[in-house]
Design an enzyme around this catalytic site. Structure first.
Site, short mmCIF file in Angstrom:
data_model
loop_
_atom_site.label_atom_id
_atom_site.label_comp_id
_atom_site.label_asym_id
_atom_site.label_seq_id
_atom_site.Cartn_x
_atom_site.Cartn_y
_atom_site.Cartn_z
N MET A 27 0.37 -1.19 0.07
CA MET A 27 -0.31 0.14 0.32
C MET A 27 1.21 1.54 -0.32
SD MET A 27 -3.34 -0.99 -0.33
CE MET A 27 -3.38 0.36 0.18
N GLN A 78 -4.15 -7.05 -7.53
CA GLN A 78 -4.74 -7.59 -5.98
C GLN A 78 -6.14 -6.90 -5.29
OE1 GLN A 78 -2.88 -6.86 -1.69
NE2 GLN A 78 -2.47 -9.29 -1.67
N CYS A 108 -3.43 -8.92 4.75
CA CYS A 108 -3.41 -7.66 5.70
C CYS A 108 -4.17 -7.30 6.84
CB CYS A 108 -4.33 -6.28 4.75
SG CYS A 108 -4.14 -5.21 5.28
N HIS A 179 2.28 -15.96 3.55
CA HIS A 179 3.66 -15.82 4.09
C HIS A 179 3.86 -16.31 5.44
CE1 HIS A 179 4.58 -10.18 5.84
NE2 HIS A 179 4.74 -11.35 6.34
N GLY A 221 10.41 -11.33 5.43
CA GLY A 221 12.39 -11.50 5.52
C GLY A 221 12.41 -11.65 4.30
#
EC number: 1.3.1.91
Length: 342
Positions: A27, A78, A108, A179, A221
């Site tokens: 974002m 997305q 999110c 994620h 990461g």
């Protein structure tokens, strides 16, 4: 783990290959100007839009949020949402605009997203996610994919994640980006959720072993191509890189075509700046401000001689009403001067 339904969409093989390395949807960062810059740096990596909410498109008339340059292909959009019918309509809009993939955000953790009952909170509702992606796939002429977390709050990822993949893949999704962190919906900010919950790369690798027919990318990461290559060599199908691709794009994207996709040759950051000039000129001629673009270029020379002068000149000068391509020249002079002095 068998007897799953046949996929609704197998997907474009070129897009799947591009997903070997992708730049995460972020974002306020991965807007169309950022994506154009990134495409100049890598001809192969899959690029994602910022998250666009289905309500904004369907009820808010915000179709302008889907604008992109044809040079960005392969590019994925997305979507955020939790209403199957609304997501289906938004998916049709995205396909009409020509996107190569439509991705559903199930990762999110922001309060605003939670209040809309979408994003990471959907990890608690795999059946609803399955309904959503089935409706999206029915409306799509491209592959529908999902980006998720390994779990949220007090969920046990080792139990939740395989059950989630089982349910959602049965609805037709065959490509997931995971994620490798939990999201804590209570007590941690979105920024903290990107750093504090521990990474569990092994669990994501276990999911690939348990679901060999699924295309699984890992996210979270990873900040260099050496680690990305290790993940691919370990059997994962793709690696998604976020902040490192934005803040140090030359380290990630200039070498990506060679190190990840096996293509020879790479550009320099100076070449990329020169290739951005016509794009910047068109933006200025259309009444745009140079800051809209140069804010994404600040990290181009990160870690290289002249980086501080480059960044300072762009940061301080881009807000001038009359700022134009001369600002690029002034900033680039710092890089060139330091190169000659070194």
């Amino acid at each position: 783990m068998s007897d799953r339904a046949e996929p609704v969409k197998q997907g474009n093989s070129d897009v799947r290959r591009a997903a070997s390395l992708s730049v995460a949807p972020m974002m306020d960062w991965t807007d169309r100007h950022c994506r154009y810059l990134h495409r100049l740096m890598s001809s192969q990596a899959l690029l994602y839009t910022e998250m666009v909410t289905a309500p904004a498109l369907v009820r808010g008339g915000a179709r302008h949020l889907l604008a992109f340059d044809a040079a960005e292909h392969p590019v994925a959009v997305q979507l955020g949402g939790s209403d199957p019918a609304e997501l289906a309509e938004a998916t049709r809009m995205c396909c009409d605009e020509g996107y190569d993939e439509v991705n559903l955000n199930v990762g999110c953790p922001s309060d605003r997203v939670q209040s809309g009952s979408f994003g990471a909170i959907l990890m608690e509702k795999p059946d609803l996610v399955a309904e959503c992606v089935a409706a999206m796939a029915e409306a799509a002429d491209v592959e529908v994919t999902v980006k998720c977390r390994i779990g949220v709050d007090d969920q046990v990822p080792e139990k939740v994640l395989p059950a989630f993949l089982e349910t959602v893949s049965a609805a037709g999704v065959q490509r997931f980006t995971i994620h490798a962190r939990k999201a804590w919906l209570q007590g941690l900010s979105p920024k903290e959720n990107r750093d504090i919950p521990p990474l569990d790369y092994d669990l994501v690798k276990q999911m690939k072993a348990a679901f060999p027919e699924l295309h699984i990318s890992i996210n979270g990461g990873i900040d260099n191509l050496e680690t990305a290559r290790e993940m691919l060599d370990a059997g994962l199908d793709g690696v998604m890189i976020g902040r490192a691709a934005y803040h140090t794009p030359s380290d990630i994207l200039l070498a990506a075509d060679e190190l990840i996709f096996g293509l020879s040759g790479r550009k320099t950051a100076v070449q990329v700046v020169d290739e951005m000039r016509p794009y910047i000129a068109r933006h200025l001629e259309g009444g745009g401000r140079i800051h809209n673009i140069t804010r994404h270029m600040l990290g181009l020379f990160a870690g290289r001689p002249g980086a501080r002068g480059w960044r300072r000149t762009l940061s301080e000068g881009s807000h001038r009403p009359d700022a134009g391509l001369d600002l690029i020249d002034a900033a680039l002079a710092h890089v060139q001067q330091d190169r000659l002095a070194s």
